[in-house]
Design an enzyme around this catalytic site. Structure first.
Site, PDB file in Angstrom:
ATOM      1  N   ASP A 232      -1.057   6.655   6.707  1.00 39.23           N
ATOM      2  CA  ASP A 232      -2.178   5.808   6.319  1.00 39.23           C
ATOM      3  C   ASP A 232      -2.402   4.837   7.474  1.00 39.23           C
ATOM      4  O   ASP A 232      -1.614   3.930   7.700  1.00 39.23           O
ATOM      5  CB  ASP A 232      -1.835   5.059   5.031  1.00 39.23           C
ATOM      6  CG  ASP A 232      -2.933   4.087   4.595  1.00 39.23           C
ATOM      7  OD1 ASP A 232      -3.934   3.935   5.326  1.00 39.23           O
ATOM      8  OD2 ASP A 232      -2.772   3.473   3.523  1.00 39.23           O
TER       9      ASP A 232
ATOM     10  N   LYS B  30     -11.857  -1.592   8.424  1.00 42.98           N
ATOM     11  CA  LYS B  30     -11.083  -2.485   9.291  1.00 42.98           C
ATOM     12  C   LYS B  30     -11.554  -2.336  10.747  1.00 42.98           C
ATOM     13  O   LYS B  30     -12.096  -3.251  11.328  1.00 42.98           O
ATOM     14  CB  LYS B  30      -9.593  -2.178   9.205  1.00 42.98           C
ATOM     15  CG  LYS B  30      -9.061  -1.888   7.814  1.00 42.98           C
ATOM     16  CD  LYS B  30      -8.898  -3.121   6.971  1.00 42.98           C
ATOM     17  CE  LYS B  30      -8.153  -2.787   5.686  1.00 42.98           C
ATOM     18  NZ  LYS B  30      -7.898  -3.960   4.847  1.00 42.98           N
TER      19      LYS B  30
ATOM     20  N   TRP C 146       0.820  -1.210   0.000  1.00 41.09           N
ATOM     21  CA  TRP C 146       0.000   0.000   0.000  1.00 41.09           C
ATOM     22  C   TRP C 146       0.851   1.256   0.000  1.00 41.09           C
ATOM     23  O   TRP C 146       0.510   2.246  -0.655  1.00 41.09           O
ATOM     24  CB  TRP C 146      -0.971  -0.022   1.179  1.00 41.09           C
ATOM     25  CG  TRP C 146      -1.928  -1.168   1.055  1.00 41.09           C
ATOM     26  CD1 TRP C 146      -1.998  -2.284   1.831  1.00 41.09           C
ATOM     27  CD2 TRP C 146      -2.932  -1.354   0.032  1.00 41.09           C
ATOM     28  NE1 TRP C 146      -2.980  -3.137   1.379  1.00 41.09           N
ATOM     29  CE2 TRP C 146      -3.569  -2.596   0.282  1.00 41.09           C
ATOM     30  CE3 TRP C 146      -3.353  -0.581  -1.042  1.00 41.09           C
ATOM     31  CZ2 TRP C 146      -4.594  -3.082  -0.522  1.00 41.09           C
ATOM     32  CZ3 TRP C 146      -4.379  -1.059  -1.849  1.00 41.09           C
ATOM     33  CH2 TRP C 146      -4.990  -2.298  -1.580  1.00 41.09           C
TER      34      TRP C 146
END
Length: 358
Positions: free
Chosen positions: A171, A195, A102
């Site tokens: 992030d 999440k 990511w």
């Protein structure tokens, strides 16, 4: 109904209490005669939900008035572009620490916007660890330093954060709300909700107000100023997702706050890592011990055949979502806040029995 033993990486498990409360109010929210997703986003009923979600997040993370809390769509992936579009100038360089897929994708998007540099990386080593803080080297013209606090695919997590004289952007899609944070260490935090925060569909951005500029050259919907100046209500927000997010935040408070959540997350992670460490190499953890994630426990077995057998028997036993990411294979147990510790201990027992039988 028996709840699934859900270890999906995302969309992930939601607290049962949250789902039950949402179900109770599903058809008639606050005696409005409408479901929450039928209400106008300009109505006083929805506005109360919206503002309460912001207030609860501020309280849980101790977010000062120096920051704006905004809700967006497009997931964390859209932030890969929005961040450099809003923070990077022609005279500066965006600095990135690479710790997994990511962060690599975030860098690729920033490359399309302006100049970038890699401040540190563990890519050549297979992303088994987080870089030492002393190894992070930022450029003199750095606009910001970007990190990914938890790496879902590789199962690594930052346990200390960089202390640099430039804005730090994080992030935190897969570990926000899993532990207390010192907000003074950050200037922008972003997270897809699916999440720990709620369902997919809403993205949270916590940004220091001084970083928000009214850049008239940017498309309206890609400008942070649009959201901050309109309380994230410039256009129709994902109202159902924000409602469920507000219920998750309420659940975290009722559970005892982030200190209690962190304690339970530590216990859950220890149960699985203990089985890996005591297996004498039967289970091979991906992450180095000092970089292990408390959200995503990644491991392999000695052969692909044995891994396939493990996953097949785990599925038969009722466990969901234990396959590793398609890019790396192996096994992964995602143990976010809402995964009950009883389910984690069931998995640890299954792992032990599988090892003894094989």
């Amino acid at each position: 109904m028996k709840r699934a033993l859900n270890f999906n990486a995302g969309p992930a498990a939601l607290p049962q209490a949250v789902l039950e409360k949402a179900e109770k109010n599903w058809l008639n929210f606050n005696n409005s005669g409408m479901a929450i997703m039928e209400l106008s986003h300009r109505s006083k009923e929805y506005e109360a939900v919206h503002n309460q979600a912001i207030t609860s997040l501020r309280k849980l993370l101790s977010i000062s008035d120096d920051f704006e809390v905004i809700f967006l769509q497009g997931g964390a992936s859209l932030q890969f572009s929005m961040i450099p579009m809003n923070l990077l100038s022609e005279e500066s360089t965006a600095n990135y620490v690479l710790t997994g897929s990511w962060s690599d994708k975030a860098l690729k998007e920033a490359n399309k916007i302006g100049k970038t540099a890699v401040a540190a990386s563990t890519k050549e080593g297979g992303y088994h660890s987080i870089p030492n803080l002393s190894d992070i080297k930022v450029t003199e013209d750095a606009a910001y330093l970007h990190i990914t606090s938890n790496n879902t695919i590789y199962g690594t997590q930052w346990h200390q954060f960089p202390d640099v004289a430039i804005p730090v952007v994080a992030d935190m899609s897969s570990d926000i709300l899993s532990r207390p944070l010192n907000m003074d260490q950050f200037d922008l935090i972003y997270a897809g909700a699916q999440k720990n925060l709620g369902p997919s569909g809403v993205t949270v951005v916590i940004i220091r107000k001084e970083l928000i500029k009214d850049n008239g050259k940017l498309p309206t919907m890609l400008n942070y100023h649009t959201y901050s100046s309109n309380n994230s209500l410039y256009n129709t927000p994902p109202t159902l997702a924000i409602y469920l997010l507000s219920l998750v935040l309420e659940w975290v408070e009722e559970t005892g706050g982030l200190e209690a959540i962190q304690k339970e997350n530590t216990e859950k992670a220890h149960a699985l890592y203990a089985e890996i460490d005591e297996s004498n190499g039967f289970y091979i953890g991906h992450a180095e011990k000092n970089s292990r994630s408390q959200m995503n426990v990644t491991f392999n077995l000695a052969s692909e055949q044995l891994s396939a057998k493990f996953l097949a028997e785990a599925k038969h036993a009722g466990f969901v979502g234990l396959n590793g990411h398609r890019s790396v294979g192996g096994c992964r147990a995602s143990i976010y806040n809402a995964v009950p510790k009883e389910h984690v201990h069931e998995l640890a027992s299954f792992m032990k029995n599988f090892r003894l039988n094989n």
